[in-house]
Write an enzyme that holds these catalytic residues in place. Structure first.
Site, mmCIF file in Angstrom:
data_model
loop_
_atom_site.group_PDB
_atom_site.id
_atom_site.type_symbol
_atom_site.label_atom_id
_atom_site.label_comp_id
_atom_site.label_asym_id
_atom_site.label_seq_id
_atom_site.Cartn_x
_atom_site.Cartn_y
_atom_site.Cartn_z
ATOM 1 N N CYS A 90 -5.275 33.383 -6.699
ATOM 2 C CA CYS A 90 -6.147 34.266 -6.614
ATOM 3 C C CYS A 90 -6.003 36.079 -5.727
ATOM 4 O O CYS A 90 -5.536 36.085 -7.057
ATOM 5 C CB CYS A 90 -7.430 33.743 -5.754
ATOM 6 S SG CYS A 90 -9.264 34.173 -6.138
ATOM 7 N N HIS A 128 -8.805 27.936 -6.876
ATOM 8 C CA HIS A 128 -8.660 26.691 -5.721
ATOM 9 C C HIS A 128 -8.532 25.539 -5.998
ATOM 10 O O HIS A 128 -8.803 25.060 -7.440
ATOM 11 C CB HIS A 128 -10.004 27.384 -5.211
ATOM 12 C CG HIS A 128 -9.714 29.214 -4.460
ATOM 13 N ND1 HIS A 128 -9.047 29.668 -4.266
ATOM 14 C CD2 HIS A 128 -10.167 29.905 -5.943
ATOM 15 C CE1 HIS A 128 -9.328 31.190 -3.929
ATOM 16 N NE2 HIS A 128 -9.526 31.407 -4.767
#
Lengths: 247, 423
Positions: free
Chosen positions: A98, A199
């Site tokens: 990310c 994630h």
């Protein structure tokens, strides 16, 4: 430098969990260390926080997701230190998630909209997305060269990332958005750097990707690693893949 | 400043208009029908009222003495404790069931138009708008930590919204947690502040200064930023886990707090509530005694008997809350049932499980349950915690455990499911 003859200790560095630890991505380091230990492989974990010296001699670096402000800060610290560049040039492997993914590229966007120079370790560039944050379950088919099973994860990002010629996608998206609406690809792979928006944490849901890093760091073929009891992980993968395709 | 000179609530004025009375009546009727038909109740009434009357909260709040309580964790408990303290001086309107969005707040206010003393739990993201509508006498700000990141975005953005709100409310008395750097930064624009040190063990979300981005260091004297002037302010009210000390009175006042609720962190919540109740003229010793009668908060901390088992019900919805709940049950050998969901109200990404130190459950009988039991099971697997996986209603997991006491710890909607299944 990153070659570890069997019997020596693999050094894992988690970069800035204080700045980039918002999304449970610290779990990736837990998964890696446990998968070393459960195979009887020696592993040492170091968490580098603001103000700490950044080692340039680790075998594996993990950078997580986080908020915009701390992302710029982490990039500044890594740029000033030069340690990560040196380690990567020496063959170290990197997992970036990310905000960490965006930071390794050529540039990304700060909270106020200004374009910030990235670390330039990945041939990718990130700009502000066209609309709402991109949030939800993702399923992706990894590029064949990595020989990985289907990737599962949960994305949650505002920025969108385009790949340059030197970076391969990590996979092709079958559910979810990935790097950019319309692009149909997720993550980036370049040398021993793997970057992703996933994630979950990504290595908790994708143990084969964790083992690829372990193989890189110990300089063995992934297929030669001892088989672990992954029963609970198989059950999780089945549940998430079922849920992602049901919606 | 001597804060013992607290202000009494003003008289209620003006009288509610006929239109407001009619709206409130419709809301109460809607809520009653909704309850009878099993469709929620007060929240639906609030929804109906707000649709008909967008300025409803402002009008329902006018002329009352309102305390608004917000935080990531402990806001329902703090509101319940505050309600108990305020009730020593007269009737109190409150939303202690935990309905803390605009609909629940409107419903609570409409449930009783004449009572002037109001204690409201307000959702931390909703506070920025609802805080202006309520124009409270007191705002209690407990803590901010990661929670439901796919819904609320980043913690610092919430703190920024609190800053904006407090800049718009110069008259409000702010009771704020001096131990939480995010809260201390958020309340900088406030004009009137009471600093409370409730004792805080979760520091992972404030490792970095919200103001300048440098590292925050924690030591025996509290915390300070290594890059700017932000540091722990000297507290006016301090909890040591069993006593609350007021340092801003002459002489300083020590109040023993003996709660029916477990945990030092709940004495910290009591300290925040006592500091707030003082502004309504409630003497801390009187308030503390009343707080001892609170035995459960929206079902939390309650012990239920089910067959041969007695299950203590605990709720934790984010890493900071789990640290508190796991701390409560630490050290024992009592079996533990953990239930995890990931619906919208929980946050749909349970990655936060990896920020919880489940390793401390090692060696106890553990059953994993809930709609995201597989995610929990993988977390426990890597934590080295042997466990069984239970599919189906969480309380049914008790059937497989030896008779006797059981700790049941669930996140938000998994907990709500348990309460709904109780007789």
């Amino acid at each position: 430098m990153s070659r570890t003859p069997s019997g020596t200790t693999t050094r894992i560095v988690q970069l800035f969990p204080d700045l980039l630890g918002t999304y449970g991505d610290g779990g990736n380091v837990t998964v890696l260390t446990e998968r070393f230990r459960r195979r009887g492989l020696a592993v040492a974990r170091t968490d580098v926080t603001i103000g700490d010296p950044i080692p340039d001699d680790a075998h594996l670096y993990v950078i997580g997701g986080g908020e915009d402000g701390p992302q710029s800060r982490a990039a500044d610290l890594l740029r000033a230190s030069g340690s990560l560049h040196k380690a990567v040039a020496g063959g170290a492997a990197v997992l970036a998630v990310c905000a960490g993914f965006q930071m390794l590229g050529k540039h990304f966007v700060a909270p106020d909209g200004t374009v910030v120079d990235g670390l330039g370790l990945l041939d990718v560039a990130t700009r502000r997305g066209p609309g709402e944050r991109i949030v939800g379950e993702v399923v992706a088919t990894p590029v064949p060269a990595l020989a990985l099973p289907t990737l599962t994860g949960y994305e949650n990002h505002g920025g969108v990332t385009d790949l340059g010629g030197d970076a391969s996608p990590l996979g092709t998206v079958t559910v979810g958005t990935g790097n950019r609406p319309g692009a149909g690809v997720e993550g980036a792979w370049q040398g021993r750097i793997v970057a992703t928006y996933l994630h979950g944490p990504v290595l908790a849901r994708n143990p084969a990707l964790a083992d690829l890093f372990i193989a890189w760091a110990t300089d063995v073929e992934p297929g030669t690693l001892a088989i672990l009891d992954d029963g609970p992980i198989d059950a999780l993968r089945a549940a998430r893949l079922r849920a992602a395709t049901a919606t | 400043m001597d804060r013992s000179l607290s202000r009494k609530p003003p008289p209620l004025s003006p009288a509610p208009s006929l239109r407001l009375k009619a709206t409130a009546k419709t809301m109460r009727a809607t809520a009653a029908v909704a309850r009878l038909t099993g469709r929620g109740g007060s929240v639906l009434g609030g929804h109906v009222g707000l649709r008909a009357h967008p300025k409803l909260i402002t009008e329902l709040a006018a002329g009352r003495w309102i305390a608004a309580v917000s935080a990531t964790n402990g806001k329902t408990t703090t509101t319940s404790l505050l309600r108990a303290a305020l009730a020593t001086a007269g009737p109190v309107v409150s939303n202690t069931s935990g309905s803390n969005l605009r609909t629940g707040i409107a419903a609570a206010l409409a449930s009783d138009l004449t009572t002037r003393s109001v204690a409201l739990e307000v959702d931390e993201a909703t506070l920025a708008t609802t805080g202006v509508e309520l124009a409270p006498a007191v705002i209690v700000l407990g803590n901010l930590s990661r929670d439901q990141l796919d819904r609320y975005g980043e913690v610092r953005i919430l703190a920024q919204r609190w800053r904006t709100l407090l800049g718009d409310l110069p008259e409000v008395e702010v009771v704020a947690n001096a131990d939480d750097p995010l809260v201390v930064w958020a309340v900088e624009p406030a004009q009137r502040l009471t600093w409370v040190a409730p004792g805080m063990t979760w520091t992972a979300d404030a490792a970095v200064c919200p103001s300048c981005g440098d590292a925050i260091v924690h030591d025996a004297s509290g915390w300070r930023c290594t890059g700017c002037a932000l540091r722990r302010p000297a507290p006016h009210v301090i909890s040591d886990g069993s006593t609350v000390r007021f340092t801003d009175t002459e002489p300083p006042l020590e109040v023993p707090v003996s709660l029916a609720l477990p945990g030092a962190f709940n004495v910290g919540n009591a300290a925040l509530a006592l500091a707030a109740a003082r502004f309504a003229g409630v003497d801390p010793a009187t308030g503390a005694e009343a707080m001892g009668t609170v035995t459960q908060v929206a079902g939390r901390y309650r012990t239920v008997t089910r067959g041969a088992h007695s299950a203590r019900l605990l709720m934790a919805k984010n890493p900071a809350g789990w640290q508190e709940s796991l701390g409560l049950i630490a050290g024992g050998a009592t079996p533990v049932v953990v239930g995890i969901n990931a619906r919208v109200a929980d946050g749909k990404d349970p990655s936060w499980l990896w920020d919880v130190a489940f390793e401390q459950l090692e060696g106890r009988p553990v059953v994993a349950a809930g709609e995201r039991v597989e995610d929990l099971s993988v977390r426990l697997h890597y934590a080295g915690v042997d466990h069984r996986v239970h599919h189906g209603p969480t309380l049914d997991a008790l059937d497989d455990l030896p008779e006797g006491p059981v700790e049941v710890v669930c996140n938000y909607t998994a907990f709500a499911d348990i309460l709904a299944a109780l007789p």
